[in-house]
Design a protein around this motif. Structure first.
Motif, PDB file in Angstrom:
ATOM      1  N   GLU A  82       0.832  -1.209   0.000  1.00 12.56           N
ATOM      2  CA  GLU A  82       0.000   0.000   0.000  1.00 12.56           C
ATOM      3  C   GLU A  82       0.863   1.254   0.000  1.00 12.56           C
ATOM      4  O   GLU A  82       0.544   2.250  -0.668  1.00 12.56           O
ATOM      5  N   GLU A  83       1.987   1.230   0.736  1.00 11.23           N
ATOM      6  CA  GLU A  83       2.914   2.363   0.745  1.00 11.23           C
ATOM      7  C   GLU A  83       3.509   2.568  -0.644  1.00 11.23           C
ATOM      8  O   GLU A  83       3.670   3.708  -1.110  1.00 11.23           O
ATOM      9  N   CYS A  84       3.850   1.458  -1.303  1.00 11.98           N
ATOM     10  CA  CYS A  84       4.399   1.548  -2.660  1.00 11.98           C
ATOM     11  C   CYS A  84       3.398   2.188  -3.621  1.00 11.98           C
ATOM     12  O   CYS A  84       3.756   3.034  -4.441  1.00 11.98           O
ATOM     13  N   LEU A  85       2.134   1.784  -3.492  1.00 15.02           N
ATOM     14  CA  LEU A  85       1.107   2.290  -4.401  1.00 15.02           C
ATOM     15  C   LEU A  85       0.743   3.737  -4.113  1.00 15.02           C
ATOM     16  O   LEU A  85       0.229   4.441  -4.990  1.00 15.02           O
ATOM     17  N   GLU A  86       0.984   4.221  -2.895  1.00 11.17           N
ATOM     18  CA  GLU A  86       0.783   5.634  -2.619  1.00 11.17           C
ATOM     19  C   GLU A  86       1.741   6.481  -3.451  1.00 11.17           C
ATOM     20  O   GLU A  86       1.397   7.586  -3.872  1.00 11.17           O
TER      21      GLU A  86
END
Length: 728
Positions: A82-86
């Protein structure tokens, strides 16, 4: 990390390595090595630092997620993704891994939105990135009984995979389609059909639904197909919507739409197939089941416990797999017992046993020894189906132990929450319960007697019991009641095909002639075929309607391979006979496999004369082989021996065994060991074997009694040559 700067980045962003994660490649290599050497905590600490120092590099987030997934920490794996996709909302690999982690942590329905997003994102950059996601879903759904959905996700994985992985995925599909415990109507291909749509807006919606289905976004596609079906009333669209809902695991909604499609379909055979799928899905999701009960006990003294139980004439000791057959990952019981409905005379040869008094298995007991190192006590697990069976099983246990016995062995009932359940008995739909039986015969009862009794039981179940069983697919009516109502003709015929699938899973091959003729049920009519007919999109149920005699040689060979995979006995039998009737086709097939399959089919049908005739055909074919003729002949001789041993009163049995002894014993001395074991185990009159020969049995082989399907080991007396036996 030895990757060329202009190769694709290992984070699978779709960018070149030089322009993506090149600067942290060496650090990631070290971290991966730490994980491979079981230093996972250190690897994760370094990754945390690397993410903070290089937040713009996706590879650190991807690597952390992959490590956490390898440790089965699926919920935890979602956070770095999820952090990567942010930072990179379109990163396809991050979407795919997030969907996989979410699915494995929460299940398909909860992860559906994430899955569909991932599939669409991967399609834009590299659709093959969705392969691990699709295969993970397929395997998990098969284990959970969503068979239509599992099969379609295997097909999806095949569609999106790169060429190097397609062969392995193809084998997954073959394995699924060959699993005879899955209803054959759920196996094989199912395709979304096209239909004429005049309205351009509706046509555009149809194309969008088709594209979504091709990507694996089945619920989205289902909604669009249903919308079109409601607007146009076309049966094809109801059918497409039903399949897409099933592929999205919404089997309840799927069944409703299959029922609706069956009502609208004008072709009787097509309507029956749609209704059959609906009834099978209803059964797969019914709350009306006979559930299994598990009772877990702690025992202080297993030896006392087992001694008391084995004195009871309704508790029988069973065989536990040998160490070499055990899966080291499984907790295998040290003893296994069965509880039966009536006392068993161990010395009986079955003269007094008839269909109404065969002892029925009503409970199973698994016994697990204590593990002193882990400070775990001995555990006893009792399994039985609810109602009369569990009540009788508990009563027998109480009789065997009594209060004093329970104190002596230290028996203590544990709370269900105390021990994780390992119940091996699956729930059975209530309407299928009358077909379910488990019998226990004394060891000396001839196999032919057992098979004859089972054949009588199936005849009674199919001609009488099933006809008088209330079925949900017939609106709660029995087949006898439904037979008089014209509007239930499709549903009644479909119920017979559901019965066909059920009986196959229970080991019986249904012939429609076994059903009560007053029901007026017959097999569906043959398809109309010609030389231009193509069958690659035929469902398994439609395939069974193909008239083998009317096919060209090329068509017959294609259908032969499909029939061998699905292995529906009625259809496969007809195809094999047709193959044998055509000289050009016979040249293209493995005749040994054809004859052995025909032998198996006829044997399970209890057609003994025909079974023996196919065995002899197999032997004749083996003699013509240019290579390995001896081994092939021996295989067929042992197959015939196994068949003949079912009837120990056969006057030619002893002579046949002597023929094997004389003809094959010199070249393969192990054969003599097996023949000795058979003579002793079946109490056969083998006067041509000396008493001293029989006395050597204990030293001749440590492998026990052989039966077809067992393997054997090299024996020093065979001059280094391994004995080749059926099943190897």
């Amino acid at each position: 990390m030895s990757i060329d700067s202009y190769d694709p980045c290992p984070c699978n962003s779709g960018k070149k390595y030089k322009f993506c994660c090149h600067s942290i490649g060496d650090e990631i290599s070290k971290i991966s090595h730490l994980h491979e050497t079981h230093q996972t905590a250190t690897a994760l600490q370094l990754l945390d630092r690397l993410k903070k120092n290089h937040p713009e590099q996706p590879l650190s987030f991807i690597t952390e997620a992959q490590i956490l997934m390898a440790e089965r920490r699926f919920e935890d794996a979602c956070k770095p993704l999820e952090e990567c996709l942010e930072r990179d909302p379109d990163h396809p690999a991050a979407h795919s891994l997030l969907a996989t982690s979410t699915f494995l942590a929460q299940g398909y329905k909860q992860a559906q939105k994430t899955i569909y997003t991932a599939l669409q994102k991967c399609a834009v950059v590299d659709v093959s990135l969705a392969t691990p996601l699709a295969i993970s879903i397929a395997i998990a759904l098969q284990m959970r009984g969503f068979y239509l959905a599992a099969r379609e996700h295997f097909a999806l994985a095949m569609r999106v995979a790169s060429q190097e992985y397609q062969q392995n995925l193809f084998m997954n599909l073959l394995e699924f389609d060959g699993d005879d415990q899955i209803p054959y109507q759920f196996r094989g291909v199912h395709v979304l059909e096209r239909c004429p749509i005049e309205d351009s807006e509706h046509q555009e919606t149809f194309e969008r639904a088709q594209r979504l289905a091709n990507l694996g976004c089945y619920r989205l596609a289902a909604g669009l197909f249903k919308q079109l079906a409601e607007a146009t009333g076309q049966v094809t669209l109801w059918k497409n919507a039903a399949f897409c809902y099933a592929w999205a695991t919404d089997e309840t909604q799927s069944a409703e739409l299959f029922h609706e499609a069956a009502k609208l379909e004008n072709d009787f055979a097509e309507a029956v197939e749609l209704e059959t799928l609906a009834q099978l899905l209803d059964l797969n999701n019914t709350d009306e089941v006979i559930d299994s009960i598990e009772k877990v006990y702690e025992v202080d003294s297993l030896s006392k416990f087992l001694t008391l139980l084995e004195k009871h004439n309704q508790i029988l000791r069973g065989n536990v797999p040998s160490e070499q057959d055990q899966d080291s990952a499984e907790n295998v019981p040290t003893a296994y017992l069965q509880m039966v409905s009536s006392p068993v005379n161990a010395e009986s040869k079955g003269e007094e046993i008839h269909i109404d008094n065969v002892p029925t298995v009503i409970g199973d007991i698994d016994v697990f020894d204590a593990d002193r190192q882990m400070d775990q006590p001995a555990i006893v697990r009792l399994y039985a189906y609810e109602g009369e069976q569990i009540s009788l099983a508990e009563k027998i246990l109480d009789e065997a132990l009594d209060e004093q016995g329970k104190k002596d062995c230290g028996l203590k009932l544990l709370d269900q929450d105390h021990e994780a359940s390992s119940n091996p008995l699956s729930p059975i739909p209530s309407e299928q319960w009358p077909l379910f039986f488990r019998w226990s015969f004394p060891q000396k009862v001839p196999i032919i007697k057992r098979r004859e009794l089972e054949a009588q039981q199936w005849k009674k179940l199919l001609s009488e019991v099933w006809s008088n069983t209330k079925l949900a697919g017939l609106n709660g009516k029995t087949p006898w009641e439904a037979a008089s109502e014209d509007d239930l003709k499709v549903a009644l015929t479909a119920a017979a095909y559901v019965l066909d699938a059920q009986s196959l899973s229970l080991g019986h091959f249904l012939q429609f002639a076994e059903l009560d003729p007053k029901l007026g049920i017959s097999e569906l009519p043959n398809l109309n075929v010609d030389e231009s007919s193509r069958f690659n999109t035929c469902s398994s149920m439609t395939q069974n309607r193909i008239p083998a005699k009317e096919l060209s040689d090329a068509q017959l060979m294609y259908i032969f391979n499909r029939a061998l995979l699905i292995r529906h006995p009625r259809f496969l039998y007809d195809v094999l006979l047709e193959i044998l009737g055509r000289e050009e086709c016979k040249k293209e097939v493995d005749l040994d496999r054809v004859y052995s399959t025909l032998t198996e089919i006829c044997h399970k049908r209890n057609h003994r004369d025909e079974t023996l005739s196919w065995i002899h055909k197999g032997q004749e074919n083996a003699q013509t082989q240019p290579t390995n003729a001896f081994e092939s002949e021996l295989q067929w001789k042992m197959r015939e021996l196994s068949f003949r041993l079912e009837d120990t009163s056969d006057p030619g049995l002893s002579g046949f065994m002597k023929q094997i002894w004389d003809q094959y014993g010199k070249k393969t001395p192990q054969i003599k060991d097996y023949l000795k074991a058979f003579a002793q185990a079946f109490d056969l009159d083998a006067s041509w074997m000396t008493e001293s020969t029989l006395g050597e049995l204990g030293n001749s082989s440590g492998e026990g009694i052989w039966s077809p399907g067992d393997t054997t080991h090299d024996d020093s007396s065979s001059s280094g040559q391994k004995l080749w036996l059926p099943g190897e």
